[in-house]
Design a protein around this motif. Sequence first.
Motif, PDB file in Angstrom:
ATOM      1  N   ASP A  21       0.854  -1.194   0.000  1.00  0.00           N
ATOM      2  CA  ASP A  21       0.000   0.000   0.000  1.00  0.00           C
ATOM      3  C   ASP A  21       0.884   1.237   0.000  1.00  0.00           C
ATOM      4  O   ASP A  21       1.596   1.510   0.969  1.00  0.00           O
ATOM      5  CB  ASP A  21      -0.922  -0.036   1.242  1.00  0.00           C
ATOM      6  CG  ASP A  21      -1.693   1.265   1.442  1.00  0.00           C
ATOM      7  OD1 ASP A  21      -1.722   2.096   0.503  1.00  0.00           O
ATOM      8  OD2 ASP A  21      -2.268   1.452   2.528  1.00  0.00           O
ATOM      9  N   LYS A  26       2.317   6.581   5.005  1.00  0.00           N
ATOM     10  CA  LYS A  26       3.175   5.426   5.249  1.00  0.00           C
ATOM     11  C   LYS A  26       3.074   4.434   4.097  1.00  0.00           C
ATOM     12  O   LYS A  26       2.078   4.427   3.363  1.00  0.00           O
ATOM     13  CB  LYS A  26       2.774   4.732   6.563  1.00  0.00           C
ATOM     14  CG  LYS A  26       1.343   4.245   6.497  1.00  0.00           C
ATOM     15  CD  LYS A  26       0.906   3.554   7.741  1.00  0.00           C
ATOM     16  CE  LYS A  26      -0.502   3.017   7.647  1.00  0.00           C
ATOM     17  NZ  LYS A  26      -1.315   3.317   6.508  1.00  0.00           N
ATOM     18  N   LYS A 199      -6.339   2.455  -4.835  1.00  0.00           N
ATOM     19  CA  LYS A 199      -6.504   2.351  -3.376  1.00  0.00           C
ATOM     20  C   LYS A 199      -7.965   2.294  -2.889  1.00  0.00           C
ATOM     21  O   LYS A 199      -8.278   1.467  -2.029  1.00  0.00           O
ATOM     22  CB  LYS A 199      -5.751   3.484  -2.682  1.00  0.00           C
ATOM     23  CG  LYS A 199      -4.375   3.047  -2.158  1.00  0.00           C
ATOM     24  CD  LYS A 199      -3.499   4.230  -1.774  1.00  0.00           C
ATOM     25  CE  LYS A 199      -3.847   4.820  -0.447  1.00  0.00           C
ATOM     26  NZ  LYS A 199      -3.216   4.184   0.705  1.00  0.00           N
ATOM     27  N   ASP A 221     -11.936   6.165   2.655  1.00  0.00           N
ATOM     28  CA  ASP A 221     -10.687   5.912   3.368  1.00  0.00           C
ATOM     29  C   ASP A 221      -9.982   7.260   3.518  1.00  0.00           C
ATOM     30  O   ASP A 221      -9.523   7.845   2.533  1.00  0.00           O
ATOM     31  CB  ASP A 221      -9.825   4.919   2.577  1.00  0.00           C
ATOM     32  CG  ASP A 221      -8.525   4.584   3.293  1.00  0.00           C
ATOM     33  OD1 ASP A 221      -7.919   5.505   3.906  1.00  0.00           O
ATOM     34  OD2 ASP A 221      -8.086   3.435   3.245  1.00  0.00           O
ATOM     35  N   GLU A 377      -5.933   2.354   9.806  1.00  0.00           N
ATOM     36  CA  GLU A 377      -4.951   2.791   8.810  1.00  0.00           C
ATOM     37  C   GLU A 377      -4.382   1.614   8.005  1.00  0.00           C
ATOM     38  O   GLU A 377      -3.620   1.812   7.068  1.00  0.00           O
ATOM     39  CB  GLU A 377      -3.827   3.621   9.460  1.00  0.00           C
ATOM     40  CG  GLU A 377      -2.980   2.915  10.498  1.00  0.00           C
ATOM     41  CD  GLU A 377      -3.551   3.003  11.913  1.00  0.00           C
ATOM     42  OE1 GLU A 377      -4.751   2.706  12.084  1.00  0.00           O
ATOM     43  OE2 GLU A 377      -2.796   3.332  12.840  1.00  0.00           O
TER      44      GLU A 377
HETATM   45 MG   LIG Z   1      -4.404   4.592   4.331  1.00  0.00          MG
END
Ligand SMILES: [Mg+2]
Length: 444
Positions: A21, A26, A199, A221, A377
Motif C-alpha cells: 500500500d 506510510k 486504493k 478511506d 490505517e
Molecule cells: Mg491509508
Amino acid sequence: MFKKTLSSSGYRDPEVLVGLDLGTSKVTVVVAEREGPSGEAQIIGIGQAPSNGIRKGLIVNIDQTVKSLKHAIEDAENMVGLDLTEATVAFSGGDVQSVKTKGMISLGRAPRTVMQFDIERVIESAQANVSVPSGKMILHTIPVEYSLDGNSGIDDPLGMTAMRLDIELESVIVPVAMVQNVRNCVEKAGLEVSGLVIKPLASALGALTPEESVVGSAVVDIGGGTCGVAVFVEGRPKHLAVVSVGGDHITNDVATVLKIPINKAEEIKKEVDMFSDPRPGAPENLELEHMGRNYSYSMSELTDIVQCRVEELFSVLIKAEIAASGAAMLPGGLIITGGGSKSIGIDHYLTRIMNMPVRMSLPLDSGRMPPSRSGAEYTCAAGIIRYVLEQERDPFRFIGNSFDPSPIMTSTVDQGGWEKGLSTVGKGGHSIIDAIIKLFKELF
Ligand SMILES: [Mg+2]
Ligand SMILES: Nc1ncnc2c1ncn2[C@@H]1O[C@H](COP(=O)(O)OP(=O)(O)O)[C@@H](O)[C@H]1O
C-alpha cells in the motif's frame, strides 16, 4: 534471521500473497499465507515505513519513495522471515476517472444459454465505447451490472438462458505516467509488480461487510493527503474516486491557525473531540508546551478548526463523488476507515452533516492481523489481499491490468501483462490489448 526465498526467475509461489500500500503517510507491506489451494489467506506479517516522496498520492521524489519502500519491505521480510519478490501494489492520485459505458450482444433468434465467450463479447462491446484520452490507460475493467432480455440485476449471467445480454461496465482510467512511476519505484526497491489496484477499491474490499456491499454503501478511506471513495451497490463498485484532501489538511489548518509547528498540530488534532456536545469530564482547554512556553487553547476553538475542514471535505467533495455514482439510495450508509477515521467523534459528526448512518471501520481481517498493526490505517493494505483472492475466485469481477509495457513493446504479450488478467477468460480481451499496444506506440 533465516530467510526463505519464495521464488526465483519470476515463479509465483501460490502459498504466499504480498500486497503493498503506497500511502501518503506510510508505506505498508502485507504478507499473507494461503490456507488451502483455493481457500482464504491468513495475514502473517505487516511491515511499514513512513512514506517520503509522495504528495497527494502522487510520487514527487523517486529516491525518497524507493527508500521508504525498501524500509517497509525489509520490515515485512524480517517479520515473516521470507525474501519477498513480488507484490500487488495499491496506489492513488488525484487524476483517477471512473467511466461507465454500456454494451449489448444478441444471443440469437431463439433463447439459449449464456456461455463464457458471450460474457467476454459483451464486455468487449462496452469497452469499445470507452474513449481513453491520450496519455491515460485503463487500470480496472469492472462489470457493474448485467441484464438478460431487459431484466436488470443479474448477478452472474453464465449458464442462464436469454436472447439478449446487456452490460454496464466501469472503467477506471489513470495517467500512464502515474502507473509507470509507481512501477519504477517498486522495481527499484526490489519487488516485481504482480498486479495493480486503485486504493479506494482495496480499502472498500478491506472494510465492507457483504451485507453493506449488497444493500448499497459508500466507503471513504481518509488517508494523509487523499481520501479514497468507493460506492458499492449490489456487491459491485458503482464508482471509484480519489479526492486530493486528507487528514494532513486538518493538521495544516491547526498549524496555520495556531501558528505552531506541524508535529505539535498533529498531536493536538488527535486530542480534538468532534462530537459536538461536550462529553462529561472532557477538558475545556488544551494545554501545550512549545519552545519552553506554555499555551492554552480552548477546546471549542480547536473543534471548530477541525470540523470546518471535515465539513468541507464531506459536504462538498465526498458528496459530489457519491452523487456521481448515480446510486439513488445507500441504506448501508457511510463507512469510514483509514488513519483519519480515528479522529474522536468523527462518526457522530458525519452522521449529522451527511444525514446518513456512519460506521467507523477497522479492517475486516483485524482480528487476524498483528495487534499493533490492525487499526483503520491498515484497511487498504489488508484489502489488497482480498482483492487478489476475489480476482482469482471470479476473473470477471475485477479485470485488472498489471501493466507490463516492455513485453508489449517487443512484440508478443507475455503472461505478465493484460493476458494474465484475461487468460482465465479466454482471448476475448484482445481489443484491450490492442488498445494498449496502440497507446504505447503513440507514446514511445
Ligand atoms: Mg491509508
Ligand atoms: N488518532 C488519530 N486521530 C486523527 N487523525 C489521525 C489519527 N491517527 C492518524 N491520523 C491521521 O491519519 C492520516 C494518515 O492515515 P493513513 O491511512 O495512515 O494514510 P495513508 O494511507 O495516506 O498513508 C494522517 O493525516 C494522520 O494525521
